[in-house]
Motif scaffolding. Structure first.
Motif, PDB file in Angstrom:
ATOM      1  N   UNK A  83       0.821  -1.205   0.000  1.00  0.00           N
ATOM      2  CA  UNK A  83       0.000   0.000   0.000  1.00  0.00           C
ATOM      3  C   UNK A  83       0.859   1.260   0.000  1.00  0.00           C
ATOM      4  N   UNK A  84       2.168   1.101   0.063  1.00  0.00           N
ATOM      5  CA  UNK A  84       3.078   2.246   0.068  1.00  0.00           C
ATOM      6  C   UNK A  84       3.181   2.815  -1.338  1.00  0.00           C
ATOM      7  N   UNK A  85       2.488   3.912  -1.577  1.00  0.00           N
ATOM      8  CA  UNK A  85       2.452   4.518  -2.909  1.00  0.00           C
ATOM      9  C   UNK A  85       3.324   5.765  -2.957  1.00  0.00           C
ATOM     10  N   UNK A  86       3.695   6.150  -4.170  1.00  0.00           N
ATOM     11  CA  UNK A  86       4.436   7.381  -4.394  1.00  0.00           C
ATOM     12  C   UNK A  86       5.694   7.412  -3.520  1.00  0.00           C
ATOM     13  N   UNK A  87       6.545   6.386  -3.690  1.00  0.00           N
ATOM     14  CA  UNK A  87       7.765   6.278  -2.890  1.00  0.00           C
ATOM     15  C   UNK A  87       8.780   7.322  -3.344  1.00  0.00           C
ATOM     16  N   UNK A  88       9.280   8.106  -2.398  1.00  0.00           N
ATOM     17  CA  UNK A  88      10.100   9.255  -2.757  1.00  0.00           C
ATOM     18  C   UNK A  88      11.545   9.190  -2.271  1.00  0.00           C
ATOM     19  N   UNK A  98      15.720  -1.827   5.568  1.00  0.00           N
ATOM     20  CA  UNK A  98      15.550  -0.841   4.506  1.00  0.00           C
ATOM     21  C   UNK A  98      14.246  -0.101   4.772  1.00  0.00           C
ATOM     22  N   UNK A  99      14.276   1.232   4.674  1.00  0.00           N
ATOM     23  CA  UNK A  99      13.095   2.049   4.930  1.00  0.00           C
ATOM     24  C   UNK A  99      12.837   2.963   3.743  1.00  0.00           C
ATOM     25  N   UNK A 100      11.576   3.014   3.300  1.00  0.00           N
ATOM     26  CA  UNK A 100      11.177   3.873   2.188  1.00  0.00           C
ATOM     27  C   UNK A 100      10.089   4.817   2.681  1.00  0.00           C
ATOM     28  N   UNK A 101      10.052   6.016   2.120  1.00  0.00           N
ATOM     29  CA  UNK A 101       9.054   6.983   2.559  1.00  0.00           C
ATOM     30  C   UNK A 101       8.002   7.171   1.479  1.00  0.00           C
ATOM     31  N   UNK A 102       6.734   7.110   1.883  1.00  0.00           N
ATOM     32  CA  UNK A 102       5.603   7.296   0.977  1.00  0.00           C
ATOM     33  C   UNK A 102       5.050   8.698   1.168  1.00  0.00           C
ATOM     34  N   UNK A 103       5.122   9.494   0.101  1.00  0.00           N
ATOM     35  CA  UNK A 103       4.566  10.844   0.160  1.00  0.00           C
ATOM     36  C   UNK A 103       3.045  10.796   0.312  1.00  0.00           C
ATOM     37  N   UNK A 104       2.403   9.948  -0.470  1.00  0.00           N
ATOM     38  CA  UNK A 104       0.948   9.889  -0.458  1.00  0.00           C
ATOM     39  C   UNK A 104       0.398   9.503   0.908  1.00  0.00           C
ATOM     40  N   UNK A 105       1.067   8.565   1.585  1.00  0.00           N
ATOM     41  CA  UNK A 105       0.576   8.064   2.866  1.00  0.00           C
ATOM     42  C   UNK A 105       1.305   8.672   4.061  1.00  0.00           C
ATOM     43  N   UNK A 106       2.209   9.621   3.801  1.00  0.00           N
ATOM     44  CA  UNK A 106       3.006  10.305   4.834  1.00  0.00           C
ATOM     45  C   UNK A 106       3.541   9.317   5.885  1.00  0.00           C
TER      46      UNK A 106
END
Length: 386
Positions: A83-88, A98-106
């Motif tokens: 569900x992690x969308x728009x990964x920035x 490993x950690x990724x940040x989702x702009x859409x889901x903050x």
């Protein structure tokens, strides 16, 4: 803690997408974030959800250009983060996740789902939201996480209609939120109110036709004076008239958001085909010595991704070799290798050491008692006589 229904839904979606026939993408077209993990570059594409890519670095790939070829990419699914969308942006926590940040889901996501969810003020507004993440490894596998809300002009057509004429053309300064994560911690809520504003440069001219900066990504940086701060990508644009992206800079900031020194113009280092590229991802290529940048699109070819390796200017570097050092707090030490499963002991806070050599985020040092061992670099600070 986050709700159980959300976790169950994420697991269900992950199982569906990992089922036979649901293949993973094998190419990157819109590189929005990058990190280095040993011999690999880790890359996220903001058009592809719940997955990051590993690019193995060959011995000759030291820069200044690194071509991100599909045949060299290995997709890595985040099975509980589909569900992690728009990964920035992407980085590696001190505990190895490993950690990724989702702009859409903050939110910050990892292999086991949500790691941290950021408060409502960090939500996307006019397509401006959380764009960058950087991790500083602290003792005991604690991660000091810096999350970056990009700022800049909102995209006018994406601002709520009732607000467009009031705030749709006003440039917003980037916000930086720093918080600590204990090893293995997940599903936590990060409240608003502890952020700092980055004092970005103000190009001449009046808004909304003048250029103003947004901040797509950042790294932790130890300045020559020994204090921790950040290097941040700054990219400028206007809000009215013919759209123009004039400045692509690297700028140093203090931990309190104050601008340090003059910026570095990325276009002066980029080859002709990459001048004016939309630089979105920033990471250390060699800790303290060189940076790597990736882009989303270029004026010439939006489908090709080429990373550039940029040596750090000498006057930006912190040279531990030129300074007497001291451990700021009690520090674990490792006699054989920092990759040992457990430490061999601890060095008391305030111990003076001599730098021998570096190995990534660790330094091989000698104490005044002739102990030679690896110590986490973030434990060391310049010694200042009382």
């Amino acid at each position: 803690m986050l709700s159980r229904p959300r976790t169950i839904l994420a697991i269900a979606v992950g199982l569906i997408l990992l089922a036979p026939g649901c293949g993973q993408p094998t190419t990157v077209r819109e590189a929005s974030g990058v990190a280095r993990q040993g011999d690999y570059l880790l890359i996220v594409d903001d058009e592809q959800n719940g997955v990051y890519f590993r690019h193995r670095l060959e011995p000759e790939e030291r820069g200044p250009l690194i071509r991100i070829e599909p045949r060299q990419l290995e997709p890595v699914a985040l099975p509980l983060s589909n569900l992690a969308t728009d990964l920035e942006s992407i980085d590696v926590l001190a505990d190895g996740r490993v950690a990724v940040i989702s702009e859409r889901l903050r939110s910050l996501f990892g292999p086991d789902g949500v790691i941290a969810e950021y408060d409502a003020p960090y939500a996307e507004f006019g397509k401006r939201g959380l764009e960058g993440v950087a991790v500083l490894a602290l003792p005991r596998q604690v991660s000091r996480v810096a999350a970056l809300w990009e700022g800049g002009y909102p995209e006018f057509d994406f601002v709520p209609r009732q607000l467009r004429e009031r705030v749709g053309r006003i440039a917003l300064r980037p916000l930086l939120l720093v918080h600590d994560l204990a090893p293995g911690l997940r599903e936590i809520a990060i409240r608003a109110g502890k952020d700092v504003e980055l004092e970005t440069p103000l190009p001449t001219g009046e808004e909304p036709s003048a250029q103003r900066f947004r901040a797509p990504d950042l790294v932790w940086h130890r300045a020559p004076d020994g204090n921790w701060g950040f290097i941040v990508i700054l990219s400028s644009l206007n809000s009215m008239g013919e759209r123009a992206y004039l400045h692509h800079w690297l700028q140093r900031f203090s931990a309190g958001g104050k601008r340090i020194g003059e910026p570095l113009d990325i276009d002066k280092f980029a080859p002709a085909e990459l001048k004016g590229a939309n630089w979105e991802g920033l990471a250390w290529f060699e800790d303290g010595n060189s940076l790597i940048l990736v882009h989303e699109s270029t004026p010439q070819d939006a489908s090709a991704v080429t990373a550039i390796v940029l040596p750090l200017p000498e006057d930006w570097k912190f040279s531990r070799a030129d300074l007497p050092l001291v451990t700021e707090s009690e520090a674990d030490y490792f006699l054989e290798s920092p990759r040992q499963p457990r430490a061999d002991g601890t060095v008391p806070a305030g111990t003076k050491v001599t730098l021998m050599r570096n190995e990534g985020s660790y330094y091989f040092v000698r104490t005044e008692a002739a102990l030679e061992a690896y110590v986490l670099a973030s434990n060391l600070a310049p010694f200042r006589a009382p």
